[in-house]
Scaffold this active site. Structure first.
Site, PDB file in Angstrom:
ATOM      1  N   ARG A  33      -5.921   9.784  -3.481  1.00  0.00           N
ATOM      2  CA  ARG A  33      -5.204   8.721  -2.792  1.00  0.00           C
ATOM      3  C   ARG A  33      -4.178   9.352  -1.851  1.00  0.00           C
ATOM      4  NH1 ARG A  33      -0.729   4.335  -5.099  1.00  0.00           N
ATOM      5  NH2 ARG A  33      -0.662   3.095  -3.181  1.00  0.00           N
ATOM      6  N   HIS A  34      -3.884   8.678  -0.761  1.00  0.00           N
ATOM      7  CA  HIS A  34      -2.844   9.147   0.149  1.00  0.00           C
ATOM      8  C   HIS A  34      -1.507   9.246  -0.578  1.00  0.00           C
ATOM      9  CE1 HIS A  34      -1.202   5.100   0.172  1.00  0.00           C
ATOM     10  NE2 HIS A  34      -2.431   4.651   0.364  1.00  0.00           N
ATOM     11  N   ARG A  37       4.152   6.033   0.919  1.00  0.00           N
ATOM     12  CA  ARG A  37       4.122   5.373   2.229  1.00  0.00           C
ATOM     13  C   ARG A  37       5.124   4.238   2.283  1.00  0.00           C
ATOM     14  NH1 ARG A  37       2.198   0.660   0.668  1.00  0.00           N
ATOM     15  NH2 ARG A  37       0.328   0.443  -0.624  1.00  0.00           N
ATOM     16  N   ARG A 101      -2.205   7.071   7.342  1.00  0.00           N
ATOM     17  CA  ARG A 101      -1.681   7.672   6.108  1.00  0.00           C
ATOM     18  C   ARG A 101      -2.709   8.535   5.384  1.00  0.00           C
ATOM     19  NH1 ARG A 101      -2.054   2.155   5.453  1.00  0.00           N
ATOM     20  NH2 ARG A 101      -3.416   1.333   3.807  1.00  0.00           N
ATOM     21  N   ASP A 281      -5.945   3.955  -3.308  1.00  0.00           N
ATOM     22  CA  ASP A 281      -5.945   3.686  -4.742  1.00  0.00           C
ATOM     23  C   ASP A 281      -7.194   2.909  -5.150  1.00  0.00           C
ATOM     24  OD1 ASP A 281      -5.188   1.397  -3.392  1.00  0.00           O
ATOM     25  OD2 ASP A 281      -3.299   1.115  -4.469  1.00  0.00           O
TER      26      ASP A 281
END
Length: 421
Positions: A33-34, A37, A101, A281
């Protein structure tokens, strides 16, 4: 006696060491996942607007960049001796969804994985080098962005999920909270799933030291977090999880299984060692649900699902999985239900096949639509057969009316004058 024991222990350790040496890492897939943010959006009464965030909504923060730099360093340490120390374009392929992102997370990760050295240093004061990150437009993404919204059957499954007893019980249990959120946020519609976005906004604001409204107490946040996690279960599990997986995360799982099988082939000449996937996610949750290892809890920022392929000297292969959802501890192993931690590849393929569709487009059709099509086709075929029978019947009737004896009076054309006589 002592010497015999020592000899036995030495022999046993030699055998075990040999067994370990025979199992060799061949290929790795990492899905993450990034990082941290800003919120995706604000709710109507939110005191903070997009202008209050350095790069606006949905953008990777500096903390998110640090999280992925650290994850990249972890991957460098974990695969030391497996991956080349310096970047080799044949060894790694990076794919990301088309969001700022996720693209930036992949780039920060690669900065930790492949710090330049030697000839790859192109300017002395910069410990970074550009490495390609591949993507496709968001409207064409079918591998890394879930849930996909192009499937009528999946929409029907969600509707059925919302009519289950468990869904009704959760809705009833948190009715007052949902009503509170509606009154305080100014949202016209709030339900179990929509409060997810409210929690996300409040969570992002709290992580960035923004003062929460008075109604957002620790108890409210705790309950919203429960509903948020329940929302993930509604999307990917809770009811007919395997069928949902076949229509969602099974797409990604199918691609991963295909690559594992290809890389495990004894005659494989593939140089690729690491497939890196930068996503969301929901992507991690969709994959884990299709593997039946999803905990039901939202994957945190920079969480990483690792799938490792090992080859043995005897030609067999096995798969091991790990999940890193906490940077302070080592990744913990994930066991595919029905298989060992070190799962033989043939068993891994057999077990996961149940979550992978051979024809997703067909499975996405609503059952009633399928029956309607069958009826239409049957009626069309019957109509064609009826027309053929009518034509044949008319032909027979005409043939029976044709005289077989003396012909009656006919007009005769004079070939010379062209007049009738």
């Amino acid at each position: 006696m002592v010497s015999s024991v020592v000899l036995f222990v030495f022999t046993l350790s030699s055998v075990c060491g040999l067994a370990v040496a025979e199992r060799k890492l061949a290929y790795v897939t990492v899905l993450f996942r990034h990082g941290d943010r800003s919120p995706i959006k604000a709710y109507p009464t939110d005191p903070y607007r997009e202008s209050d965030w350095p790069q606006g909504f949905g953008q990777l923060s500096q903390e998110g960049m640090r999280q992925h730099l650290d994850l990249g360093k972890f991957l460098r340490s974990r695969y030391e001796g497996f991956l080349n120390e310096s970047y080799n374009r044949h060894e790694i392929l990076v794919r990301s969804t088309d969001y700022d992102r996720t693209l930036m997370s992949a780039e920060a990760n690669l900065a930790g994985l492949y710090p330049p050295s030697g000839q790859q240093v192109f300017t002395p004061d910069l410990k970074w080098q550009p490495i390609p990150v591949h993507t496709v437009p968001s409207n064409e993404e079918r591998l890394l962005s879930y849930p996909l919204k192009d499937c009528p059957r999946y929409k029907q499954l969600i509707n059925e999920t919302e009519h289950t007893e468990e869904f009704a019980n959760v809705t009833a249990a948190y009715k007052d909270l949902i009503e509170l959120v509606r009154n305080k946020t100014g949202l016209n519609k709030t339900d179990v799933e929509s409060v997810w976005s409210v929690y996300d906004t409040l969570f992002c604001e709290s992580r960035h030291n923004k003062t929460a409204p008075e109604w957002v107490t620790p108890d409210v946040m705790a309950k919203l977090r429960i509903l948020k996690d329940f929302g993930f279960q509604v999307i990917f599990g809770l009811y007919k999880q395997q069928e949902k997986s076949r229509l969602q995360g099974g797409i990604l799982l199918g691609e991963i299984v295909k690559n594992l099988s290809k890389m495990a082939a004894p005659d494989s000449k593939q140089q690729l060692k690491l497939m890196m996937l930068s996503a969301h996610d929901t992507t991690v949750a969709a994959l884990q649900a299709s593997l039946n290892v999803f905990s039901g809890i939202q994957p945190p920022y920079a969480s990483c699902h690792i799938i490792e392929l090992y080859r043995e000297d005897n030609g067999s292969a096995s798969v091991s999985m790990f999940y890193r959802n906490d940077s302070t501890v080592e990744p913990y192993p994930l066991q595919l239900p029905g298989c060992a931690l070190d799962c033989p590849l043939e068993d891994f393929v057999r077990i996961t096949k149940l979550s992978i569709s051979d024809d997703r487009d067909k499975e996405c059709q609503l059952p009633s639509e399928g029956r309607d099509k069958e009826v239409i086709i049957s009626l069309a075929m019957a109509g064609i057969l009826l027309i053929i029978l009518i034509v044949l019947l008319l032909a027979v009737i005409c043939w029976q009316k044709e005289p077989t004896g003396q012909q009656g009076y006919r007009h005769v054309v004079n070939q010379e004058t062209g007049d009738e006589s």
